[in-house]
Design a protein around this motif. Structure first.
Motif, PDB file in Angstrom:
ATOM      1  N   VAL A   1       0.917  -1.145   0.015  1.00 37.30           N
ATOM      2  CA  VAL A   1      -0.031   0.158   0.087  1.00 37.30           C
ATOM      3  C   VAL A   1       0.872   1.282   0.028  1.00 37.30           C
ATOM      4  CG1 VAL A   1      -1.734   1.216   1.493  1.00 37.30           C
ATOM      5  CG2 VAL A   1      -2.045  -1.194   1.115  1.00 37.30           C
TER       6      VAL A   1
ATOM      7  N   ALA B   1      -8.045   6.423  -0.941  1.00 41.22           N
ATOM      8  CA  ALA B   1      -8.832   5.087  -1.579  1.00 41.22           C
ATOM      9  C   ALA B   1      -8.625   4.869  -3.141  1.00 41.22           C
ATOM     10  CB  ALA B   1     -10.073   5.112  -0.852  1.00 41.22           C
TER      11      ALA B   1
ATOM     12  N   ILE C   1      -5.319   3.699  -4.054  1.00 39.76           N
ATOM     13  CA  ILE C   1      -4.934   2.332  -3.699  1.00 39.76           C
ATOM     14  C   ILE C   1      -5.824   1.371  -4.595  1.00 39.76           C
ATOM     15  CG2 ILE C   1      -5.499   0.657  -1.597  1.00 39.76           C
ATOM     16  CD1 ILE C   1      -4.993   2.976   0.234  1.00 39.76           C
ATOM     17  N   ASN C   2      -6.840   1.714  -4.654  1.00 37.14           N
ATOM     18  CA  ASN C   2      -7.976   0.691  -5.461  1.00 37.14           C
ATOM     19  C   ASN C   2      -7.499   0.412  -6.918  1.00 37.14           C
ATOM     20  OD1 ASN C   2      -9.475   0.173  -3.187  1.00 37.14           O
ATOM     21  ND2 ASN C   2     -10.989   1.780  -3.737  1.00 37.14           N
TER      22      ASN C   2
ATOM     23  N   ARG D   1      -5.216  -2.921  -3.170  1.00 33.84           N
ATOM     24  CA  ARG D   1      -6.723  -3.112  -2.665  1.00 33.84           C
ATOM     25  C   ARG D   1      -6.748  -4.452  -1.922  1.00 33.84           C
ATOM     26  NH1 ARG D   1     -11.819  -4.871  -4.832  1.00 33.84           N
ATOM     27  NH2 ARG D   1     -13.458  -3.422  -4.381  1.00 33.84           N
ATOM     28  N   ASP D   2      -6.265  -5.403  -2.654  1.00 38.05           N
ATOM     29  CA  ASP D   2      -6.349  -6.735  -2.012  1.00 38.05           C
ATOM     30  C   ASP D   2      -5.657  -6.641  -0.576  1.00 38.05           C
ATOM     31  OD1 ASP D   2      -6.919  -9.642  -2.278  1.00 38.05           O
ATOM     32  OD2 ASP D   2      -4.881  -9.830  -2.106  1.00 38.05           O
TER      33      ASP D   2
ATOM     34  N   VAL E   1      -5.596  -4.477   1.514  1.00 41.99           N
ATOM     35  CA  VAL E   1      -6.262  -3.721   2.600  1.00 41.99           C
ATOM     36  C   VAL E   1      -7.540  -4.629   2.817  1.00 41.99           C
ATOM     37  CG1 VAL E   1      -7.887  -1.719   2.928  1.00 41.99           C
ATOM     38  CG2 VAL E   1      -5.608  -1.547   1.715  1.00 41.99           C
ATOM     39  N   ARG E   2      -8.109  -5.205   1.790  1.00 44.11           N
ATOM     40  CA  ARG E   2      -9.027  -6.055   2.155  1.00 44.11           C
ATOM     41  C   ARG E   2      -8.778  -7.219   2.887  1.00 44.11           C
ATOM     42  NH1 ARG E   2     -13.620  -6.387  -1.612  1.00 44.11           N
ATOM     43  NH2 ARG E   2     -13.295  -8.648  -1.873  1.00 44.11           N
TER      44      ARG E   2
ATOM     45  N   PHE F   1     -13.622   0.153   0.199  1.00 42.03           N
ATOM     46  CA  PHE F   1     -12.735  -1.119  -0.171  1.00 42.03           C
ATOM     47  C   PHE F   1     -13.658  -2.451  -0.471  1.00 42.03           C
ATOM     48  CE2 PHE F   1     -10.024   1.336   2.451  1.00 42.03           C
ATOM     49  CZ  PHE F   1      -9.098   1.952   1.455  1.00 42.03           C
TER      50      PHE F   1
END
Length: 437
Positions: A68, A264, A267-268, A274-275, A277-278, A321
């Motif tokens: 990230v 965001a 990141i996305n 993104r993965d 953070v999820r 997210f």
């Protein structure tokens, strides 16, 4: 999930009966009983649902945090390269050597400073530059003005005094408005021009150069504004600890929604970030549900713990997210987990009535008969085991009647109604005591 009556009705009587039946089945070792396995399977299904969303993957705090943070730094590097390219193009323009009107610039700047009572707040270094420009001691060209703007911008960012920043802003605006020196008249006799021999207007090429520098400067301002828009970005550029980066800068309460929302999109745009953070969010929910350090094979799911973790993160932050359907699934898991372990006030495990009470009676008889029966040939097989099975069957039968759990509780006749003789009940005013529910 496999439902049971108590988990649908949440009725204290149903909960008591079901808990007693499950304990009785487990205590007697009756493998044919369903309740203990249903509870086990439901718990495994809840934990497995979290595992399906990423909870089964190893939690690599350093790796996820680095992914990230590096994504944010990569975005800043891209913005910096764009600013450098635009400045390079501006410096290559022919009009950067075009002359500006120094006297007009200094006159406007001094007037604006006097009107705002900011003359004394101007740093001496900038005032000296203005004096040299007014006296014509320096070539006041587009290139010179751009260098002065850069210096003023650096002073503004480093100044702690508000009046100093305002004074520098006044001079900066005056530089932006500085007029180009009028171009000398070309072909004053209006003689026929030979194609290709008329040079371009110095004012035109000077303005082109100014526009190019303005575009580069705007790109630089946009980059600085992006850097300062979110504490998450600032921490990443400062080299924050990767191990705790996601937990401290995205998931914690101290990381406000607005700051996370502004980063965001960056990141996305990177699927790996993104993965990261999820998966970190799912692991936090799993730790809350089964206990930190618990395993999927042995953890007991706590819907209350997961609900608290979901509220701690918040719907808005989750929505950055996760898709809405995914968030609803997480909430449904937490609610279902709470139903699975719910024991309302009024329930009394090992102190039940109706079928569970009959089961307890049979079980009590079995406890007294078993020592003698087991001494007889085939006594355990013919007497003890059937009595245990009967007790378990009587106990778990109501729990598996899920239709009753879907319906509302039926009103019960007042205590003592069943003790009245029919003639007495009909002959008096007690007809309502025997009325059907």
């Amino acid at each position: 999930m496999t439902p049971t009556r108590a988990r649908l009705s949440l009725d204290p009587f149903d909960v008591t009966q079901e808990a007693n039946a499950s304990k009785l089945a487990a205590a007697t070792g009756n493998r044919d009983a369903r309740l203990p396995q249903i509870a086990r399977d439901n718990n495994a299904r809840l934990v497995g649902a979290l595992d399906d969303m990423g909870g089964a993957r190893p939690m690599d705090g350093y790796g996820y945090g680095s992914t990230v943070a590096n994504t944010i730094r990569a975005q800043d590097d891209a913005l910096q390269r764009n600013v450098g390219a635009l400045y390079g193009q501006a410096r290559d323009t022919q009009g950067r050597s075009a002359s500006l009107n120094g006297q007009a610039f200094t006159a406007r700047a001094n007037q604006a400073l006097d009107e705002a009572l900011l003359g004394g707040a101007l740093p001496p270094s900038v005032a000296q530059h203005m004096n040299r420009i007014a006296k014509g001691e320096v070539p006041f060209t587009v290139d010179y003005a751009e260098q002065l703007k850069t210096a003023i911008g650096n002073l503004q960012r480093g100044a702690s005094d508000g009046q100093t920043r305002m004074a520098l802003g006044v001079v900066r605006r005056a530089l932006d408005d500085a007029p180009l020196v009028s171009a000398p008249q070309v072909n004053p006799g209006a003689l026929p021009a030979v194609p290709g021999t008329v040079p371009p207007s110095p004012a035109a090429i000077g303005q082109q150069s100014i526009n190019a520098f303005n575009q580069a400067r705007q790109a630089a301002r946009d980059r600085f504004a992006w850097q300062e828009s979110s504490p998450v970005i600032a921490r990443a550029l400062e080299g924050a600890n990767a191990d705790t980066f996601i937990q401290q800068n995205i998931l914690s309460k101290a990381a406000g929604y607005d700051g996370v929302a502004r980063v965001a999109d960056t990141i996305n745009q990177n699927p790996a970030a993104r993965d990261a953070v999820r998966v970190s969010i799912v692991h936090r929910l799993k730790d809350a549900a089964i206990g930190k350090g618990g395993t999927s094979q042995t953890g007991n799911f706590s819907g209350k713990g997961m609900e608290a973790a979901l509220k701690d993160i918040g719907d808005r932050k989750l929505g950055l997210f996760f898709e809405p359907a995914e968030i609803e699934t997480l909430k449904a898991m937490a609610r279902t987990g709470s139903f699975e372990t719910f024991q309302p006030r009024g329930s009394a495990v090992n102190n039940s009535n109706s079928a569970a009470g009959v089961a307890a009676l049979v079980s009590g008889v079995a406890d007294r008969v078993r020592p003698l029966a087991n001494k007889l040939p085939f006594g355990q097989l013919a007497i003890s085991n059937p009595m245990d099975s009967t007790a378990v069957w009587l106990a778990q039968r109501p729990a598996q009647n899920i239709t009753g759990g879907l319906l509302g509780p039926r009103p019960q006749p007042p205590l003592g109604a069943g003790l009245l003789l029919p003639g007495i009940a009909i002959g008096g005013n007690a007809a309502g005591l025997l009325a059907g529910p």
